[in-house]
Design a protein around this motif. Structure first.
Motif, PDB file in Angstrom:
ATOM      1  N   GLY A  24       0.812  -1.202   0.000  1.00 17.71           N
ATOM      2  CA  GLY A  24       0.000   0.000   0.000  1.00 17.71           C
ATOM      3  C   GLY A  24       0.846   1.252   0.000  1.00 17.71           C
ATOM      4  O   GLY A  24       2.076   1.212   0.006  1.00 17.71           O
ATOM      5  N   ASN A  25       0.190   2.354  -0.044  1.00 19.73           N
ATOM      6  CA  ASN A  25       0.862   3.630   0.091  1.00 19.73           C
ATOM      7  C   ASN A  25       0.904   3.969   1.566  1.00 19.73           C
ATOM      8  O   ASN A  25      -0.080   4.442   2.118  1.00 19.73           O
ATOM      9  N   LYS A  26       2.032   3.712   2.172  1.00 15.63           N
ATOM     10  CA  LYS A  26       2.161   3.941   3.606  1.00 15.63           C
ATOM     11  C   LYS A  26       2.009   5.427   3.922  1.00 15.63           C
ATOM     12  O   LYS A  26       2.404   6.278   3.114  1.00 15.63           O
ATOM     13  N   PRO A  27       1.465   5.725   5.086  1.00 16.77           N
ATOM     14  CA  PRO A  27       1.404   7.124   5.510  1.00 16.77           C
ATOM     15  C   PRO A  27       2.819   7.711   5.606  1.00 16.77           C
ATOM     16  O   PRO A  27       3.783   6.987   5.866  1.00 16.77           O
ATOM     17  N   GLU A  28       2.933   8.983   5.401  1.00 13.90           N
ATOM     18  CA  GLU A  28       4.243   9.642   5.364  1.00 13.90           C
ATOM     19  C   GLU A  28       5.033   9.445   6.655  1.00 13.90           C
ATOM     20  O   GLU A  28       6.244   9.236   6.616  1.00 13.90           O
ATOM     21  N   HIS A  29       4.366   9.499   7.804  1.00 10.30           N
ATOM     22  CA  HIS A  29       5.086   9.373   9.064  1.00 10.30           C
ATOM     23  C   HIS A  29       5.559   7.939   9.348  1.00 10.30           C
ATOM     24  O   HIS A  29       6.314   7.717  10.276  1.00 10.30           O
ATOM     25  N   THR A  67       2.333  -5.185   4.008  1.00 10.12           N
ATOM     26  CA  THR A  67       3.036  -3.909   3.938  1.00 10.12           C
ATOM     27  C   THR A  67       4.246  -3.890   4.859  1.00 10.12           C
ATOM     28  O   THR A  67       5.298  -3.364   4.503  1.00 10.12           O
ATOM     29  N   TYR A  68       4.099  -4.459   6.029  1.00 12.43           N
ATOM     30  CA  TYR A  68       5.187  -4.515   7.005  1.00 12.43           C
ATOM     31  C   TYR A  68       5.608  -5.963   7.216  1.00 12.43           C
ATOM     32  O   TYR A  68       4.819  -6.883   7.058  1.00 12.43           O
ATOM     33  N   ARG A  69       6.860  -6.128   7.613  1.00 12.57           N
ATOM     34  CA  ARG A  69       7.401  -7.442   7.918  1.00 12.57           C
ATOM     35  C   ARG A  69       7.266  -7.685   9.414  1.00 12.57           C
ATOM     36  O   ARG A  69       7.561  -6.812  10.215  1.00 12.57           O
ATOM     37  N   ARG A 164      -5.254   1.032   8.723  1.00 12.17           N
ATOM     38  CA  ARG A 164      -4.876   2.407   9.087  1.00 12.17           C
ATOM     39  C   ARG A 164      -3.362   2.587   9.042  1.00 12.17           C
ATOM     40  O   ARG A 164      -2.858   3.604   8.575  1.00 12.17           O
ATOM     41  N   LEU A 165      -2.624   1.590   9.527  1.00  8.27           N
ATOM     42  CA  LEU A 165      -1.166   1.685   9.530  1.00  8.27           C
ATOM     43  C   LEU A 165      -0.570   1.523   8.126  1.00  8.27           C
ATOM     44  O   LEU A 165       0.444   2.128   7.800  1.00  8.27           O
TER      45      LEU A 165
END
Length: 169
Positions: A24-29, A67-69, A164-165
């Motif tokens: 996904g397009n991760k949030p900038e932060h 999205t995350y490992r 959300r993340l």
């Protein structure tokens, strides 16, 4: 000449998706966060095995999203701390004979989360609260019906947290 035109068109079609990225397009932060660890959830409610159910549901949602490992705490960029805040029941449908006797209930779980940065202790990258709902029919063994509906509600809440993340939704 026809070969040259077809070759040029095929290269044009191949380069049109060159900017595509998996995930996904991760949030900038959260763009620097690549890996997350998830310790055992905490619970503010008394329900058997609910901490393990919430943790497993969160792990499943994180792995399914991709999205995350998922990794151990010492190698992770961030730690996702989750707390089961509440389990509530509401009557959806009552008996036609007795309005106080439930035939169908809605189970709602409330899960709060905090994503803490492992590289900078004390920094919270994201925090919030999500809810998940499930319905159950009241039968002779209400405890078993509640226990069977809980994983579905937890799955809905944890998928909302990961969405959300991962996508900033």
């Amino acid at each position: 000449m026809l070969r040259v035109v077809l070759l040029a068109l095929s290269f044009g079609f191949l380069t049109s998706c060159a900017g595509y990225q998996f995930g996904g397009n991760k949030p900038e932060h959260l763009r620097e966060t690549e890996s997350i660890s998830i310790p055992l959830a905490k619970s503010r409610v008394i329900f058997p095995r609910v901490e393990a159910l919430a943790t497993n549901s969160m792990v499943d949602a994180l792995v399914s999203d991709g999205t995350y490992r998922l990794t151990r705490s010492s190698a992770a960029d961030a730690t996702l701390l989750i707390t089961l805040e509440a389990i509530d029941y509401q009557q959806v449908r009552s008996s036609t004979v007795d309005v106080l006797r439930s035939e169908e209930l809605q189970l709602r779980v409330t899960v709060s989360y905090k994503l803490a940065d492992n590289n900078r202790p004390g920094i919270v990258l994201d925090a919030g609260r999500e809810r998940g709902d499930s319905r159950l029919f009241v039968d002779d063994n209400l405890q078993t019906a509640r226990m069977n509906a809980l994983p579905d509600a937890l799955q809905r809440a944890t998928q909302s947290i990961i969405a959300r993340l991962a996508d900033g939704i």
